[in-house]
Enzyme design. Structure first.
Site, mmCIF file in Angstrom:
data_model
loop_
_atom_site.group_PDB
_atom_site.id
_atom_site.type_symbol
_atom_site.label_atom_id
_atom_site.label_comp_id
_atom_site.label_asym_id
_atom_site.label_seq_id
_atom_site.Cartn_x
_atom_site.Cartn_y
_atom_site.Cartn_z
ATOM 1 N N CYS A 1 47.340 38.102 44.042
ATOM 2 C CA CYS A 1 47.300 37.897 42.589
ATOM 3 C C CYS A 1 46.621 39.073 41.877
ATOM 4 O O CYS A 1 45.742 39.742 42.446
ATOM 5 C CB CYS A 1 46.485 36.652 42.253
ATOM 6 N N GLU B 1 44.384 39.064 39.506
ATOM 7 C CA GLU B 1 42.937 38.935 39.280
ATOM 8 C C GLU B 1 42.151 39.387 40.497
ATOM 9 O O GLU B 1 41.107 40.031 40.391
ATOM 10 C CB GLU B 1 42.571 37.485 38.948
ATOM 11 N N CYS C 1 44.557 31.267 39.076
ATOM 12 C CA CYS C 1 44.757 30.220 40.086
ATOM 13 C C CYS C 1 43.432 29.899 40.789
ATOM 14 O O CYS C 1 42.429 30.606 40.629
ATOM 15 C CB CYS C 1 45.811 30.660 41.101
ATOM 16 N N CYS D 1 41.860 32.660 42.921
ATOM 17 C CA CYS D 1 41.270 33.726 42.099
ATOM 18 C C CYS D 1 39.956 33.260 41.476
ATOM 19 O O CYS D 1 38.994 34.027 41.376
ATOM 20 C CB CYS D 1 42.254 34.181 41.023
HETATM 21 N N1 THU Z 1 49.746 35.093 40.222
HETATM 22 C C1 THU Z 1 48.730 35.880 39.803
HETATM 23 O O1 THU Z 1 48.812 37.116 39.867
HETATM 24 N N2 THU Z 1 47.621 35.289 39.313
HETATM 25 C C2 THU Z 1 47.436 33.948 39.224
HETATM 26 O O2 THU Z 1 46.351 33.500 38.895
HETATM 27 C C3 THU Z 1 48.556 33.047 39.512
HETATM 28 C C4 THU Z 1 49.726 33.654 40.174
HETATM 29 C C5 THU Z 1 50.927 35.733 40.793
HETATM 30 C C6 THU Z 1 51.112 35.492 42.266
HETATM 31 C C7 THU Z 1 52.605 35.664 42.423
HETATM 32 O O3 THU Z 1 52.887 37.044 42.586
HETATM 33 C C8 THU Z 1 53.175 35.226 41.081
HETATM 34 O O4 THU Z 1 52.090 35.241 40.165
HETATM 35 C C9 THU Z 1 53.792 33.833 41.103
HETATM 36 O O5 THU Z 1 52.910 32.898 41.618
#
Ligand code: THU
Length: 160
Positions: free
Chosen positions: A73, A75, A112, A115
């Site tokens: 992710c 973050e 999420c 994170c």
């Molecule tokens: N994702 C993030 O980068 N941050 C989050 O807090 C939630 C999800 C990304 C992970 C994945 O590459 C895409 O979003 C779909 O879940």
């Protein structure tokens, strides 16, 4: 037996222009970082920008992988990058923006659970709160004054 309640608090902004200049700038940097995300599988792009107390800004965006769980992710890319480049530095603010090529994301997209846990590690260590701003691709912005508002009853090193 006691039944207890936890409450949380956040600030809702209608537009970026309601934020102070520093937060506006940081969110714009997060939006730019989002545009460089590597998200060919989900087509869901996230950008993050961190302001440190040495005035440095560190960015991150989601990095996906053909082996899906190997992706990361935005973050966490950002906080781990800040932790690796400026290990003794305090994180003041984190700004996040998310967009999708499937639909217009108009709701604020919160970090999420994984994170939140990762950010918590840095907030606990530095002993000062991290302000977090998050939004979709457009629309309202949410600000929390501390990661604690997003992760009550958290697990940290004090349990170990
Ligand atoms: N994702 C993030 O980068 N941050 C989050 O807090 C939630 C999800 C990304 C992970 C994945 O590459 C895409 O979003 C779909 O879940």
């Amino acid at each position: 037996m006691q039944k207890l309640q936890l409450t949380t608090e956040y600030t809702l902004y209608d537009t970026i222009s309601e934020l102070d200049n520093q937060a506006q700038e940081l969110l714009k940097i997060a939006i730019n970082a989002r545009e460089q995300a590597y998200a060919p599988y989900s087509n869901f792009s996230v950008g993050a920008a961190i302001l440190l107390d040495n005035d440095e800004i560190v960015i991150g965006n989601n990095q996906e992988n053909a082996a899906y769980p190997s992706g990361m992710c935005a973050e966490r890319v950002a906080v781990y990058s800040a932790g690796s480049k400026f290990p003794k530095t305090t994180i003041l603010k984190l700004a996040i923006s998310a967009s999708s090529s499937h639909k217009e994301i108009t709701q604020p997209v919160a970090p999420c659970g994984s994170c939140r846990q990762a950010i918590s590690e840095y907030e606990v260590n530095q002993k000062t709160p991290i302000e977090i701003y998050f939004m979709g691709a457009s629309g309202k912005i949410i600000k929390v004054d501390s990661l604690k508002s997003l992760l009550p009853l958290s697990f940290d090193k004090s349990f170990l």
